[in-house]
Design a protein around this motif. Structure first.
Motif, PDB file in Angstrom:
ATOM      1  N   SER A  23     -14.727   4.058 -30.387  1.00  0.00           N
ATOM      2  CA  SER A  23     -13.858   3.182 -29.590  1.00  0.00           C
ATOM      3  C   SER A  23     -14.837   2.276 -28.404  1.00  0.00           C
ATOM      4  N   PRO A  24     -16.003   2.785 -28.162  1.00  0.00           N
ATOM      5  CA  PRO A  24     -16.946   1.868 -27.548  1.00  0.00           C
ATOM      6  C   PRO A  24     -17.444   0.825 -28.369  1.00  0.00           C
ATOM      7  N   LEU A  25     -17.509   0.974 -29.604  1.00  0.00           N
ATOM      8  CA  LEU A  25     -17.744  -0.170 -30.398  1.00  0.00           C
ATOM      9  C   LEU A  25     -16.580  -1.252 -30.643  1.00  0.00           C
ATOM     10  N   SER A  26     -16.467  -1.963 -29.631  1.00  0.00           N
ATOM     11  CA  SER A  26     -15.557  -2.837 -29.601  1.00  0.00           C
ATOM     12  C   SER A  26     -16.148  -4.344 -29.046  1.00  0.00           C
ATOM     13  N   ILE A  27     -15.478  -5.358 -29.415  1.00  0.00           N
ATOM     14  CA  ILE A  27     -15.895  -6.643 -29.024  1.00  0.00           C
ATOM     15  C   ILE A  27     -14.881  -7.447 -28.069  1.00  0.00           C
ATOM     16  N   CYS A  34     -11.703  -6.024 -29.385  1.00  0.00           N
ATOM     17  CA  CYS A  34     -11.379  -6.051 -31.208  1.00  0.00           C
ATOM     18  C   CYS A  34     -12.319  -4.703 -31.597  1.00  0.00           C
ATOM     19  N   ALA A  35     -11.566  -3.922 -31.933  1.00  0.00           N
ATOM     20  CA  ALA A  35     -12.072  -2.485 -32.611  1.00  0.00           C
ATOM     21  C   ALA A  35     -12.017  -2.256 -33.943  1.00  0.00           C
ATOM     22  N   PRO A  36     -12.978  -2.729 -34.649  1.00  0.00           N
ATOM     23  CA  PRO A  36     -12.650  -3.001 -36.183  1.00  0.00           C
ATOM     24  C   PRO A  36     -12.626  -1.210 -36.736  1.00  0.00           C
ATOM     25  N   ILE A  37     -13.080  -0.363 -36.090  1.00  0.00           N
ATOM     26  CA  ILE A  37     -13.084   0.935 -36.610  1.00  0.00           C
ATOM     27  C   ILE A  37     -11.708   1.580 -36.529  1.00  0.00           C
ATOM     28  N   GLN A  38     -10.831   1.098 -35.644  1.00  0.00           N
ATOM     29  CA  GLN A  38      -9.421   1.514 -35.576  1.00  0.00           C
ATOM     30  C   GLN A  38      -8.773   1.095 -36.850  1.00  0.00           C
ATOM     31  N   MET A  68      -8.764   6.757 -21.470  1.00  0.00           N
ATOM     32  CA  MET A  68     -10.125   6.907 -21.247  1.00  0.00           C
ATOM     33  C   MET A  68     -10.733   5.553 -20.863  1.00  0.00           C
ATOM     34  N   GLY A  69      -9.985   4.452 -20.861  1.00  0.00           N
ATOM     35  CA  GLY A  69     -10.477   3.332 -20.209  1.00  0.00           C
ATOM     36  C   GLY A  69     -11.179   2.604 -21.272  1.00  0.00           C
ATOM     37  N   THR A  70     -11.439   2.981 -22.630  1.00  0.00           N
ATOM     38  CA  THR A  70     -11.969   2.055 -23.605  1.00  0.00           C
ATOM     39  C   THR A  70     -10.955   1.349 -24.376  1.00  0.00           C
ATOM     40  N   ILE A 138      -9.391 -11.134 -36.448  1.00  0.00           N
ATOM     41  CA  ILE A 138     -10.875 -11.042 -36.322  1.00  0.00           C
ATOM     42  C   ILE A 138     -11.036  -9.755 -36.510  1.00  0.00           C
ATOM     43  N   SER A 139     -10.496  -8.904 -35.582  1.00  0.00           N
ATOM     44  CA  SER A 139     -10.751  -7.401 -35.454  1.00  0.00           C
ATOM     45  C   SER A 139     -10.393  -6.572 -36.786  1.00  0.00           C
TER      46      SER A 139
END
Length: 170
Positions: A23-27, A34-38, A68-70, A138-139
């Motif tokens: 989740s930290p890999l977000s834009i 935007c969290a593409p991994i999700q 968690m605030g992410t 985009i995400s």
């Protein structure tokens, strides 16, 4: 039969954990993250576990990311709509492009439109009705590209089919 449910639940737990860890890999795009991994995980769960597990996983991942605030509250309508439509279209269509289109449309259009009242009423954000459609697209597009590559390879190699017991290992 009961063993298959345990395996599906274990895989769902692993995928939720991957969603949390990544989740930290977000834009940040506007009010959303935007969290593409999700979206990749939504497609993976929709295809291999079905729409019920996909929606449940999207909800749990969104809840934990928010705690968690992410993540933001916008993760709920976006990820859950995409996961549901992805799972339903794959369940009844049995073609991977249906799952990919379901994730894209469910997240960007349906989830984007449902995010408007969440943003205005719960987050105090001033945005246009269609203000989340493009960022959500985009995400989900990034996650869908990941899924096209990896899920197609996994289906061809029958990795998760063997794990879930859909095929006998030969």
């Amino acid at each position: 039969m009961k063993n298959n449910h345990v395996k599906k639940l274990a895989l769902a737990g692993i995928l939720v954990a991957v969603g949390i860890v990544c989740s930290p890999l977000s834009i940040p795009v506007g009010a959303s993250k935007c969290a593409p991994i999700q979206h990749f995980i939504n497609i993976l769960s929709g295809v291999f576990l079905g729409p019920g597990y996909a929606v449940g996983m999207a909800f749990v991942t969104s809840l934990l990311r928010n705690l968690m605030g992410t993540g933001t509250l916008l993760a709920f309508p976006g990820s859950m709509c995409g996961a549901f439509l992805c799972g339903i279209l794959y369940k009844y269509g049995k073609h991977l492009p249906y799952a990919y289109a379901g994730e894209l449309f469910g997240t960007s259009v349906i989830g984007g439109l449902l995010s408007y009242p969440v943003a205005v009423l719960l987050m105090g954000s001033k945005s246009a009705v269609f203000g989340f459609v493009v960022p959500f697209f985009i995400s989900s597009f990034g996650g869908t590209i990941l899924a096209v590559v990896l899920v197609t390879a996994m289906k061809k190699m029958k990795i998760l089919d063997v794990y879930l017991g859909n095929l006998k290992y030969q």
